[in-house]
Design a protein around this motif. Structure first.
Motif, PDB file in Angstrom:
ATOM      1  N   SER A  84       8.817   4.895   4.292  1.00 28.04           N
ATOM      2  CA  SER A  84       7.618   4.543   5.052  1.00 28.04           C
ATOM      3  C   SER A  84       8.048   3.934   6.385  1.00 28.04           C
ATOM      4  O   SER A  84       9.221   3.590   6.592  1.00 28.04           O
ATOM      5  CB  SER A  84       6.747   3.563   4.252  1.00 28.04           C
ATOM      6  OG  SER A  84       7.462   2.393   3.941  1.00 28.04           O
ATOM      7  N   ASP A  85       7.077   3.775   7.309  1.00 30.24           N
ATOM      8  CA  ASP A  85       7.434   3.266   8.638  1.00 30.24           C
ATOM      9  C   ASP A  85       7.847   1.800   8.604  1.00 30.24           C
ATOM     10  O   ASP A  85       8.351   1.285   9.598  1.00 30.24           O
ATOM     11  CB  ASP A  85       6.302   3.508   9.644  1.00 30.24           C
ATOM     12  CG  ASP A  85       5.038   2.728   9.323  1.00 30.24           C
ATOM     13  OD1 ASP A  85       4.902   2.254   8.177  1.00 30.24           O
ATOM     14  OD2 ASP A  85       4.179   2.610  10.212  1.00 30.24           O
ATOM     15  N   GLY A  86       7.653   1.147   7.457  1.00 26.54           N
ATOM     16  CA  GLY A  86       8.177  -0.214   7.300  1.00 26.54           C
ATOM     17  C   GLY A  86       9.688  -0.258   7.421  1.00 26.54           C
ATOM     18  O   GLY A  86      10.270  -1.294   7.755  1.00 26.54           O
ATOM     19  N   LEU A  87      10.347   0.885   7.167  1.00 28.54           N
ATOM     20  CA  LEU A  87      11.782   0.998   7.447  1.00 28.54           C
ATOM     21  C   LEU A  87      12.017   1.517   8.867  1.00 28.54           C
ATOM     22  O   LEU A  87      12.695   0.861   9.670  1.00 28.54           O
ATOM     23  CB  LEU A  87      12.479   1.926   6.444  1.00 28.54           C
ATOM     24  CG  LEU A  87      13.978   2.123   6.735  1.00 28.54           C
ATOM     25  CD1 LEU A  87      14.771   0.874   6.374  1.00 28.54           C
ATOM     26  CD2 LEU A  87      14.542   3.338   6.003  1.00 28.54           C
TER      27      LEU A  87
ATOM     28  N   ALA B  56       4.275   7.822   0.014  1.00 28.59           N
ATOM     29  CA  ALA B  56       2.951   7.798   0.641  1.00 28.59           C
ATOM     30  C   ALA B  56       2.691   6.379   1.120  1.00 28.59           C
ATOM     31  O   ALA B  56       2.953   5.413   0.397  1.00 28.59           O
ATOM     32  CB  ALA B  56       1.872   8.234  -0.350  1.00 28.59           C
ATOM     33  N   ASP B  57       2.179   6.254   2.342  1.00 31.62           N
ATOM     34  CA  ASP B  57       1.919   4.947   2.966  1.00 31.62           C
ATOM     35  C   ASP B  57       0.420   4.877   3.254  1.00 31.62           C
ATOM     36  O   ASP B  57      -0.074   5.510   4.181  1.00 31.62           O
ATOM     37  CB  ASP B  57       2.761   4.862   4.248  1.00 31.62           C
ATOM     38  CG  ASP B  57       2.511   3.588   5.055  1.00 31.62           C
ATOM     39  OD1 ASP B  57       1.574   2.827   4.717  1.00 31.62           O
ATOM     40  OD2 ASP B  57       3.253   3.356   6.024  1.00 31.62           O
ATOM     41  N   GLY B  58      -0.285   4.118   2.426  1.00 30.13           N
ATOM     42  CA  GLY B  58      -1.739   4.094   2.515  1.00 30.13           C
ATOM     43  C   GLY B  58      -2.254   3.166   3.584  1.00 30.13           C
ATOM     44  O   GLY B  58      -1.582   2.217   3.990  1.00 30.13           O
TER      45      GLY B  58
ATOM     46  N   GLU C 111       0.818  -1.216   0.000  1.00 30.96           N
ATOM     47  CA  GLU C 111       0.000   0.000   0.000  1.00 30.96           C
ATOM     48  C   GLU C 111       0.851   1.264   0.000  1.00 30.96           C
ATOM     49  O   GLU C 111       0.325   2.360   0.125  1.00 30.96           O
ATOM     50  CB  GLU C 111      -0.962  -0.020   1.206  1.00 30.96           C
ATOM     51  CG  GLU C 111      -1.887  -1.236   1.165  1.00 30.96           C
ATOM     52  CD  GLU C 111      -3.009  -1.188   2.187  1.00 30.96           C
ATOM     53  OE1 GLU C 111      -4.105  -1.676   1.854  1.00 30.96           O
ATOM     54  OE2 GLU C 111      -2.794  -0.681   3.307  1.00 30.96           O
ATOM     55  N   ASP C 112       2.160   1.111  -0.142  1.00 26.66           N
ATOM     56  CA  ASP C 112       3.048   2.267  -0.278  1.00 26.66           C
ATOM     57  C   ASP C 112       3.076   2.708  -1.743  1.00 26.66           C
ATOM     58  O   ASP C 112       2.856   1.902  -2.656  1.00 26.66           O
ATOM     59  CB  ASP C 112       4.483   1.901   0.128  1.00 26.66           C
ATOM     60  CG  ASP C 112       4.629   1.647   1.632  1.00 26.66           C
ATOM     61  OD1 ASP C 112       3.662   1.876   2.374  1.00 26.66           O
ATOM     62  OD2 ASP C 112       5.736   1.235   2.028  1.00 26.66           O
ATOM     63  N   ALA C 113       3.365   3.982  -1.946  1.00 23.23           N
ATOM     64  CA  ALA C 113       3.565   4.502  -3.298  1.00 23.23           C
ATOM     65  C   ALA C 113       4.648   5.566  -3.223  1.00 23.23           C
ATOM     66  O   ALA C 113       4.920   6.111  -2.157  1.00 23.23           O
ATOM     67  CB  ALA C 113       2.269   5.106  -3.842  1.00 23.23           C
TER      68      ALA C 113
ATOM     69  N   VAL D  98       7.765  -6.802   8.662  1.00 24.14           N
ATOM     70  CA  VAL D  98       6.361  -6.954   9.053  1.00 24.14           C
ATOM     71  C   VAL D  98       5.432  -5.978   8.340  1.00 24.14           C
ATOM     72  O   VAL D  98       4.217  -6.076   8.453  1.00 24.14           O
ATOM     73  CB  VAL D  98       6.180  -6.788  10.576  1.00 24.14           C
ATOM     74  CG1 VAL D  98       6.893  -7.907  11.309  1.00 24.14           C
ATOM     75  CG2 VAL D  98       6.673  -5.433  11.052  1.00 24.14           C
ATOM     76  N   ASP D  99       5.994  -5.043   7.586  1.00 21.87           N
ATOM     77  CA  ASP D  99       5.162  -4.038   6.915  1.00 21.87           C
ATOM     78  C   ASP D  99       5.731  -3.813   5.514  1.00 21.87           C
ATOM     79  O   ASP D  99       6.855  -4.228   5.213  1.00 21.87           O
ATOM     80  CB  ASP D  99       5.210  -2.730   7.737  1.00 21.87           C
ATOM     81  CG  ASP D  99       4.095  -1.753   7.372  1.00 21.87           C
ATOM     82  OD1 ASP D  99       3.276  -2.082   6.480  1.00 21.87           O
ATOM     83  OD2 ASP D  99       4.059  -0.674   7.978  1.00 21.87           O
ATOM     84  N   ASN D 100       4.931  -3.163   4.668  1.00 19.19           N
ATOM     85  CA  ASN D 100       5.461  -2.699   3.395  1.00 19.19           C
ATOM     86  C   ASN D 100       6.619  -1.751   3.685  1.00 19.19           C
ATOM     87  O   ASN D 100       6.552  -0.978   4.636  1.00 19.19           O
ATOM     88  CB  ASN D 100       4.420  -1.911   2.597  1.00 19.19           C
ATOM     89  CG  ASN D 100       3.094  -2.627   2.426  1.00 19.19           C
ATOM     90  OD1 ASN D 100       2.059  -1.983   2.430  1.00 19.19           O
ATOM     91  ND2 ASN D 100       3.105  -3.942   2.275  1.00 19.19           N
TER      92      ASN D 100
HETATM   93 CA    CA Z   1       3.298   1.276   6.814  1.00 18.58          CA
END
Ligand code: CA
Length: 255
Positions: free
Chosen positions: A205-208, A45-47, A32-34, A245-247
């Motif tokens: 994104s917060d996935g990093l 953007a992190d949707g 869901e990231d772009a 654990v996240d995009n």
């Molecule tokens: Ca995220």
């Protein structure tokens, strides 16, 4: 049409280079990231939203930003243009979320760095932020977080009741108090930075940032001088190695 020769033309400096990497991660089914990484706009953007609506929200944000700031023109946008573009993206997501029940409640973060023209015609960097994706600046061996998270956890840190070191594992760490698509109006944070030769920006994104400590991000940048693509891929790999654990999405911009 008359032109204003003093203003910088919309042309990337020859020494500017960018690397990008994104991964769905090891747990989620959708990414869901772009991102947009094309002069003069470098944003992530992190949707969020059920039934893949998060993908729609982040794509809408990037679409509006591309139209408003990414069009090839004679002059760079101003910092006011950057804020207006974020506000327009917010309205577009709000409107579509109301019009389509399967996309109700969707939203997205937005952060990154945009080359802008100041009133005197000189060039600056505008860092824009809504939500908890992050823009870092790395210069002379030091990593600095430019954006300030719009999260419950950040508020607790600001109130002095939570140590920054404890934020990473806090149960409220994913609760945002500002994002695009949730309210009719949004106030994006804007930071204006004077350009410095040799600086690097990391937009993620917060996935990093949830999984990889700032010191490790700095270490990857130190280990990949002048190679933003290598740095972006190594940072995504570090997030996957930490659990994925996240995009995860990373843009590295070398100036
Ligand atoms: Ca995220």
């Amino acid at each position: 049409m008359s032109t204003t020769p003093d203003l910088p033309v919309d042309k990337a400096p020859p020494d500017l280079r960018v690397g990008t990497a994104t991964d769905v991660g090891l747990v989620r089914e959708h990414n869901e990231d772009a991102l947009l990484a094309r002069w003069p706009v470098y944003v992530v953007a992190d949707g969020m939203g059920g039934h893949a609506a998060g993908e729609v929200a982040s794509a809408l944000a990037i679409d509006v930003i591309t139209q408003r700031l990414g069009a090839v023109g004679l002059t760079l946008p101003t910092v006011e243009d950057v804020g207006a573009a974020a506000e327009q993206a917010n309205r577009r997501i709000v409107d579509q979320g109301r019009a389509r029940s399967d996309q109700a409640g969707m939203g997205t973060t937005l952060t990154g760095v945009v080359a802008v023209a100041r009133a005197d015609g000189s060039r600056a960097w505008a860092v824009v932020n809504v939500g908890d994706s992050r823009t870092y600046r790395y210069a002379e061996g030091a990593l600095e977080q430019v954006s300030v998270d719009h999260s419950e956890v950040q508020e607790l840190i600001d109130l002095g009741v939570l140590a920054p070191a404890d934020a990473r594992h806090h149960p409220l760490r994913n609760l945002l108090n500002r994002s695009l698509g949730v309210h009719d109006d949004v106030e994006p944070d804007l930071f204006l930075l004077t350009p410095h030769p040799g600086e690097r920006f990391v937009v993620c994104s917060d996935g990093l940032s949830d999984l990889v400590e700032d010191e490790q991000i700095a270490g990857v940048l130190r280990g990949s001088p002048q190679d933003p693509q290598l740095a972006a891929e190594a940072l995504v790999r570090a997030a996957l190695d930490a659990g994925g654990v996240d995009n995860v999405t990373v843009v590295v911009l070398d100036v």
